[in-house]
Every structure is written in structure tokens, then in C-alpha cells.
Design an enzyme around this catalytic site. Structure first.
Site, PDB file in Angstrom:
ATOM      1  N   ARG A  46       0.836  -1.208   0.000  1.00  0.00           N
ATOM      2  CA  ARG A  46       0.000   0.000   0.000  1.00  0.00           C
ATOM      3  C   ARG A  46       0.865   1.250   0.000  1.00  0.00           C
ATOM      4  NH1 ARG A  46      -3.816  -0.446   4.867  1.00  0.00           N
ATOM      5  NH2 ARG A  46      -1.727  -0.766   5.689  1.00  0.00           N
ATOM      6  N   LYS A 107      -7.948 -15.976   5.375  1.00  0.00           N
ATOM      7  CA  LYS A 107      -9.079 -16.758   5.908  1.00  0.00           C
ATOM      8  C   LYS A 107     -10.402 -16.005   5.775  1.00  0.00           C
ATOM      9  CE  LYS A 107      -7.230 -14.755   9.868  1.00  0.00           C
ATOM     10  NZ  LYS A 107      -6.093 -14.826  10.741  1.00  0.00           N
ATOM     11  N   VAL A 134      -5.546 -21.246   8.137  1.00  0.00           N
ATOM     12  CA  VAL A 134      -6.043 -21.812   9.404  1.00  0.00           C
ATOM     13  C   VAL A 134      -4.865 -22.365  10.195  1.00  0.00           C
ATOM     14  CG1 VAL A 134      -7.568 -23.499  10.500  1.00  0.00           C
ATOM     15  CG2 VAL A 134      -8.216 -22.501   8.296  1.00  0.00           C
ATOM     16  N   GLY A 189       1.661  -8.065  22.881  1.00  0.00           N
ATOM     17  CA  GLY A 189       1.595  -8.072  21.418  1.00  0.00           C
ATOM     18  C   GLY A 189       0.776  -9.211  20.830  1.00  0.00           C
ATOM     19  N   ASP A 203     -12.721 -14.433  13.968  1.00  0.00           N
ATOM     20  CA  ASP A 203     -11.550 -15.088  13.368  1.00  0.00           C
ATOM     21  C   ASP A 203     -11.708 -16.613  13.459  1.00  0.00           C
ATOM     22  OD1 ASP A 203      -8.530 -14.921  12.564  1.00  0.00           O
ATOM     23  OD2 ASP A 203      -8.561 -16.251  14.302  1.00  0.00           O
ATOM     24  N   LYS A 207     -12.195 -19.605  10.386  1.00  0.00           N
ATOM     25  CA  LYS A 207     -11.385 -20.827  10.302  1.00  0.00           C
ATOM     26  C   LYS A 207     -12.273 -22.072  10.402  1.00  0.00           C
ATOM     27  CE  LYS A 207      -7.416 -18.371  12.198  1.00  0.00           C
ATOM     28  NZ  LYS A 207      -6.770 -17.905  13.438  1.00  0.00           N
TER      29      LYS A 207
HETATM   30  P1  NDP Z   1      -0.213  -6.925   7.708  1.00  0.00           P
HETATM   31  O1  NDP Z   1      -1.247  -5.912   8.022  1.00  0.00           O
HETATM   32  O2  NDP Z   1       0.988  -7.013   8.575  1.00  0.00           O
HETATM   33  O3  NDP Z   1       0.320  -6.683   6.213  1.00  0.00           O
HETATM   34  C1  NDP Z   1      -0.558  -6.391   5.161  1.00  0.00           C
HETATM   35  C2  NDP Z   1       0.242  -6.045   3.933  1.00  0.00           C
HETATM   36  O4  NDP Z   1      -0.675  -5.799   2.863  1.00  0.00           O
HETATM   37  C3  NDP Z   1       1.117  -4.802   4.075  1.00  0.00           C
HETATM   38  O5  NDP Z   1       2.359  -5.002   3.465  1.00  0.00           O
HETATM   39  C4  NDP Z   1       0.326  -3.729   3.320  1.00  0.00           C
HETATM   40  O6  NDP Z   1       1.155  -2.747   2.693  1.00  0.00           O
HETATM   41  C5  NDP Z   1      -0.339  -4.551   2.249  1.00  0.00           C
HETATM   42  N1  NDP Z   1      -1.576  -3.928   1.748  1.00  0.00           N
HETATM   43  C6  NDP Z   1      -2.666  -3.560   2.465  1.00  0.00           C
HETATM   44  N2  NDP Z   1      -3.596  -3.049   1.647  1.00  0.00           N
HETATM   45  C7  NDP Z   1      -3.077  -3.084   0.400  1.00  0.00           C
HETATM   46  C8  NDP Z   1      -3.540  -2.691  -0.873  1.00  0.00           C
HETATM   47  N3  NDP Z   1      -4.754  -2.150  -1.023  1.00  0.00           N
HETATM   48  N4  NDP Z   1      -2.739  -2.880  -1.946  1.00  0.00           N
HETATM   49  C9  NDP Z   1      -1.507  -3.435  -1.814  1.00  0.00           C
HETATM   50  N5  NDP Z   1      -1.014  -3.839  -0.616  1.00  0.00           N
HETATM   51  C10 NDP Z   1      -1.786  -3.662   0.465  1.00  0.00           C
HETATM   52  O7  NDP Z   1      -0.976  -8.330   7.602  1.00  0.00           O
HETATM   53  P2  NDP Z   1      -0.422  -9.775   8.006  1.00  0.00           P
HETATM   54  O8  NDP Z   1       0.870  -9.989   7.335  1.00  0.00           O
HETATM   55  O9  NDP Z   1      -0.518  -9.973   9.464  1.00  0.00           O
HETATM   56  O10 NDP Z   1      -1.562 -10.721   7.375  1.00  0.00           O
HETATM   57  C11 NDP Z   1      -1.608 -10.985   6.003  1.00  0.00           C
HETATM   58  C12 NDP Z   1      -2.610 -12.121   5.744  1.00  0.00           C
HETATM   59  O11 NDP Z   1      -2.187 -13.279   6.443  1.00  0.00           O
HETATM   60  C13 NDP Z   1      -4.032 -11.845   6.229  1.00  0.00           C
HETATM   61  O12 NDP Z   1      -4.955 -12.451   5.364  1.00  0.00           O
HETATM   62  C14 NDP Z   1      -4.072 -12.539   7.589  1.00  0.00           C
HETATM   63  O13 NDP Z   1      -5.378 -12.920   7.978  1.00  0.00           O
HETATM   64  C15 NDP Z   1      -3.228 -13.752   7.281  1.00  0.00           C
HETATM   65  N6  NDP Z   1      -2.643 -14.384   8.447  1.00  0.00           N
HETATM   66  C16 NDP Z   1      -1.878 -13.648   9.292  1.00  0.00           C
HETATM   67  C17 NDP Z   1      -1.307 -14.232  10.395  1.00  0.00           C
HETATM   68  C18 NDP Z   1      -0.440 -13.476  11.326  1.00  0.00           C
HETATM   69  O14 NDP Z   1       0.023 -14.044  12.321  1.00  0.00           O
HETATM   70  N7  NDP Z   1      -0.172 -12.183  11.067  1.00  0.00           N
HETATM   71  C19 NDP Z   1      -1.530 -15.668  10.695  1.00  0.00           C
HETATM   72  C20 NDP Z   1      -2.302 -16.368   9.687  1.00  0.00           C
HETATM   73  C21 NDP Z   1      -2.845 -15.735   8.621  1.00  0.00           C
HETATM   74  P3  NDP Z   1       2.079  -1.748   3.552  1.00  0.00           P
HETATM   75  O15 NDP Z   1       3.186  -2.594   4.099  1.00  0.00           O
HETATM   76  O16 NDP Z   1       2.543  -0.757   2.574  1.00  0.00           O
HETATM   77  O17 NDP Z   1       1.189  -1.192   4.609  1.00  0.00           O
HETATM   78  N1  HSE Z   2      -5.493 -13.206  15.329  1.00  0.00           N
HETATM   79  C1  HSE Z   2      -5.214 -14.570  15.009  1.00  0.00           C
HETATM   80  C2  HSE Z   2      -4.975 -15.344  16.303  1.00  0.00           C
HETATM   81  C3  HSE Z   2      -4.014 -14.639  14.076  1.00  0.00           C
HETATM   82  O1  HSE Z   2      -4.964 -14.761  17.393  1.00  0.00           O
HETATM   83  O2  HSE Z   2      -4.862 -16.550  16.259  1.00  0.00           O
HETATM   84  C4  HSE Z   2      -3.946 -15.895  13.270  1.00  0.00           C
HETATM   85  O3  HSE Z   2      -5.004 -16.076  12.410  1.00  0.00           O
END
Ligand code: NDP
Ligand code: HSE
Length: 445
Positions: A46, A107, A134, A189, A203, A207
């Protein structure tokens, strides 16, 4: 070695940055395992100018034009790590229709509208993998989707949300209330600034929908999942659970079996429940996840590990990247979604469960009989009753003194509608001063 396979990474946040790091660190091994090197064609984000903390990648690969990146001819695999419904759905449908392999951790999208993605994948013959969606690092969807295809899964019971498991484990360990435990989860955190999706069970419900779809060969969306979060769980509930040799966990439960008319159907639900401390899920502490699968021939299986975090989730994403890359090189794809069973989904009222009910009642003759009569009228069988004195407000006789007692009743299994109706009728009785707590009981106490 053949030509490199080119990846479009969408998102470079908690998960995406770890994927980039591991792609760099493990480049040689991944190439050897796949039979071709992996290259990053571009990374959509983004905020293009954001400091990425020295990620081992050419800054020129970052772009804000995700759709343009996906459409490029030199992109073989699209890896989505952004999250949310739109624009992720539009991007992934575009990628699948163009025959690109898709790996996603999303998810929310899979649970809301997985059918659209699966249809697009089936039409073009493209791979759609989503192990990370998941339970993070835990290999769980591949076993359901592939290893257990020769069996009939009857029930999946899981702790699939790390934040709520941390909170409930802290309440159990220290006697803290929900708000105090949530504060601790936020400080460490585990909980996000807005913890609604976790603590209200959204959430876990997403799942649960993904797990049920795979386990029962039936399309299940988040809207089909009955959901309750943990915000109403009190320190007194946790103490009651302890007194029964139980602990409280936010469970996702997906089960199949005949309904009241004998029709095979499924039930998918998420709620906090008491489980015995001897149950394998009871010892899952901290922010860990675990999923207990019961299958007709395999029996009981348990999957355990880290359900969230950049590195564990990136492990699952990369496992999928290797799988779809091998498929591309071999010119094959994994069979598409299996939803042939199309089992009907039972409403929550028909789910069979047990209740633990704690009542503050007047302590006088006939009260227990009246309370028992309410259970009998709703055809709910009582398993155990325990009585403890609660308070006294003076007077000559117990009745005049207004002495209260706490009745703790645990039922046998019954349809949830009958159990809920019993609680409602109890609430209306003069002799019931208040209903201190109602919690479901799972796992064979
Ligand atoms: P973050 O919020 O940390 O990262 C999201 C990323 O997407 C950022 O790099 C952001 O860009 C980018 N982004 C957001 N909107 C846009 C857009 N419109 N166009 C292009 N890029 C965009 O998310 P997570 O890494 O935590 O999660 C990512 C996915 O993984 C989600 O679907 C989440 O549910 C899933 N997930 C996450 C887990 C976790 O522990 N975090 C565990 C399991 C699944 P920028 O860096 O520039 O802001
Ligand atoms: N918020 C989620 C959790 C992250 O606490 O398990 C993984 O989906």
C-alpha cells in the site's frame, strides 16, 4: 534446472516480510526441492516508500499496482498476504482466470466467498492453496484435503485462535478477569489494538468454515457458523470450571451426523466451553493452536503448533509455494475443491451439547423440585447437581432470612434449543434470584 518460476507477492507486512526473508535465505534449497529457482517478479504494497527494515530484496520490486503485477505475463504464482475481502477477491479471481497458481493466507476471504475462488480455479485449471489461512504453521489443511481423503471425518474440534487462548489460559492460571487478561495480551503483542475479530470469535468462525468445508466436502461460509466470543467469560466461570476439573477454551466445533429426522447433516459452531483437564485440548496453553480430528477409520488425530506470527505463517505459505511450483513444472494441478456431499447445515438449536448452569436460588423446601421440573419439561436430563450456601440477610427462619443457595447443575447432552429454553424458563421463576453463569460443556466430562 529449468527457467525460474516468477512470484507476485501481494503484501509485505507481518507474513509477507517473513516470506521474502525465507525466500532469500533458503533460495538454494527451495530451488533444489522444486527443480527450478524462485524469483520475485514484484511485491505489491500500500505504501511504496515505507521502510522495510533492510529486507533482502531490490527496492525496485515494490509497487502499488497489484493488479498490474498480477497481469504480467512473466508471473507464474500469485501469493496473497494482504487480507480482507476486497480488493483481494478481485486480484485472486483475476490471477486464477489467467491460469496463475494462487497461494493465499486470507481466511476472511475464503470463509466469506471461497466458492468464487474455487469456481475460478476450477474453470481455468489453476491451483488454489491456502494452508496458512487456518492455524498458521500447523500442517492441517493438506492432511484434511489429501491424507484423509480415504476416510470419513466425523468431528473436528479446535483451538484456532491464539489471542483468545492466551487470554483464557491467563484467566485460568491467575484467576484474572477478562479485561485484565486482555490487557496483558495487548501488552505482550498477542492482541491487536482492535481485538474484536479475535475476542468476539469472528476469526475462529472463519477458520471453522474453512475446516468444515474441507472435512465434510461441503461449502460452508462464515455466515453458516454459529458464533459466540469470550467477552462474557468471568473469573467466576473459570473458578466453576476448575471446581469441576475443567478449563474453559474457545472451541471451534464441526461435526456431522444424522439430525432429528435422520438426515445426514453438519453443525459448525464457535463458543467458549468447559472441557475436562484430561482432554488433549485442555493442555494447549499460551497462544498455541491445536485441532483434534476424529475420523471413522483413523480414529483420533491431534495437530498442534503455532497458529500465528510472521515466521510460522510464512512456513505454511512457502510450503504451498513449493507445492504449486512443482505442479506447474510437472504440468499438473491438485484436484479442485471437493464439495460433492453438499450436506445441509443444522441450525444451532439442533446442535447437541451440554450446559453448566449456575443459579442463585432461594434456599427453601421445594426449590430443587421446581427447578428439576423445568429441566424435565424440556426433556433435558440432569447429570449432576451441587448446592452451596451463598448469602444470608438476617431473620428468624431460613425463609424469613432470605437465605440464598447456589445451585450448580450440569446436564446430559441435549439439543441446544431445549437447553436454551430451559435457561429462559428458569430465568422467569420467582425462586431464581439470578442466573450467575451458563456455559456449554464439551469433551465428555
Ligand atoms: P499486515 O497488516 O501485517 O500486512 C498487510 C500487507 O498488505 C502490508 O504489506 C500492506 O502494505 C499490504 N496492503 C494492504 N492493503 C493493500 C492494498 N490495497 N494494496 C496493496 N497492498 C496492500 O498483515 P499480516 O501480514 O498480518 O496478514 C496478512 C494475511 O495473512 C491476512 O490475510 C491474515 O489474515 C493472514 N494471516 C496472518 C497471520 C499473522 O500471524 N499475522 C496468521 C495467519 C494468517 P504496507 O506494508 O505498505 O502497509
Ligand atoms: N489473530 C489470530 C490469532 C491470528 O490470534 O490466532 C492468526 O489467524
Amino acid at each position: 534446472m529449468t527457467r525460474p518460476l516468477r512470484l507476485a507477492l501481494l503484501g509485505c507486512g507481518t507474513v509477507g516480510a517473513e516470506v521474502v526473508r525465507l525466500l532469500h535465505e533458503q533460495a538454494a534449497d527451495l530451488a533444489a526441492r522444486i527443480g527450478a529457482p524462485l524469483e520475485i517478479a514484484g511485491i505489491a504494497v500500500r505504501r511504496q516508500g515505507r521502510d522495510r527494515g533492510g529486507l533482502p530484496v531490490d527496492p525496485g520490486v515494490f509497487t502499488t499496482d497489484a493488479l498490474g503485477l498480477i497481469k504480467r505475463d512473466d508471473v507464474d504464482v500469485v501469493v496473497e498476504m494482504v487480507g480482507g475481502i476486497e480488493p483481494a477477491r478481485t486480484w485472486l479471481v483475476e490471477a486464477l482466470r489467467a491460469g496463475k497458481s494462487v497461494v493465499t493466507a486470507n481466511k476472511a476471504l475464503l470463509a466469506e466467498d471461497g466458492g468464487t475462488l474455487h469456481d475460478a480455479a476450477a474453470e481455468s485449471g489453476a491451483d488454489l492453496y491456502y494452508e496458512a489461512s487456518v492455524a498458521g504453521a500447523i500442517p492441517l489443511l493438506r492432511p484434511l484435503r489429501e491424507s484423509l481423503q480415504g476416510d470419513t471425518i466425523t468431528r473436528v474440534t479446535g483451538i484456532v485462535n491464539g489471542t483468545t487462548n492466551f487470554i483464557l489460559s491467563a484467566m485460568d492460571a491467575t484467576g484474572a478477569g477478562f479485561a485484565e487478561a486482555l490487557d496483558e495480551a495487548t501488552e505482550l503483542g498477542y492482541a491487536e489494538a482492535d481485538p474484536t475479530a479475535d475476542v468476539e470469535g469472528f476469526d475462529a468462525a472463519a477458520k471453522a468454515a474453512i475446516l468444515a468445508s474441507l472435512a465434510f466436502h461441503t461449502r460452508v461460509s462464515a455466515a453458516d457458523v454459529y458464533r459466540e466470543g469470550i467477552t462474557e467469560v468471568t473469573a467466576a466461570d473459570v473458578a466453576s470450571a476448575k471446581a469441576m476439573g475443567c478449563t474453559i477454551k474457545l472451541l471451534c466445533i464441526a461435526s456431522r451426523g444424522p439430525d432429528s429426522t435422520g438426515t445426514e447433516s453438519i453443525s459448525v459452531r464457535v463458543y467458549p466451553a468447559m472441557i475436562p483437564r484430561s482432554h488433549p485440548l485442555a493442555s494447549v496453553g499460551d497462544a498455541f493452536n491445536a485441532v483434534f480430528v476424529e475420523a471413522a477409520a483413523a480414529g483420533q488425530l491431534m495437530f498442534y503448533g503455532r497458529g500465528a506470527g510472521g515466521s510460522p505463517t510464512a512456513s505454511a505459505v512457502l510450503g504451498d509455494v513449493v507445492a504449486v511450483s512443482r505442479n506447474r513444472l510437472a504440468g499438473v494441478r491438485t484436484p479442485s475443491e471437493s464439495s460433492y456431499a453438499a450436506l445441509p447445515i443444522r441450525p444451532m438449536g439442533e446442535a447437541v451439547t451440554r450446559y453448566h448452569i449456575s443459579l442463585d436460588v432461594a434456599d427453601r423446601a421445594g426449590v430443587l423440585a421446581t427447578v428439576a421440573g423445568v429441566f424435565a419439561r424440556h426433556e433435558v436430563s440432569i447429570a449432576t447437581v451441587r448446592q452451596a450456601s451463598a448469602s444470608s440477610s438476617g431473620g428468624a427462619t431460613p425463609a424469613a432470612r432470605g437465605v440464598d443457595a447456589i445451585l450448580v447443575i450440569v446436564t446430559h447432552a441435549a439439543p441446544d434449543a431445549a437447553l436454551a429454553a430451559t435457561v429462559e424458563e428458569l430465568r422467569g421463576l420467582d425462586i431464581v434470584r439470578s442466573i450467575a453463569s451458563v456455559l456449554r460443556v464439551e469433551g465428555g466430562v
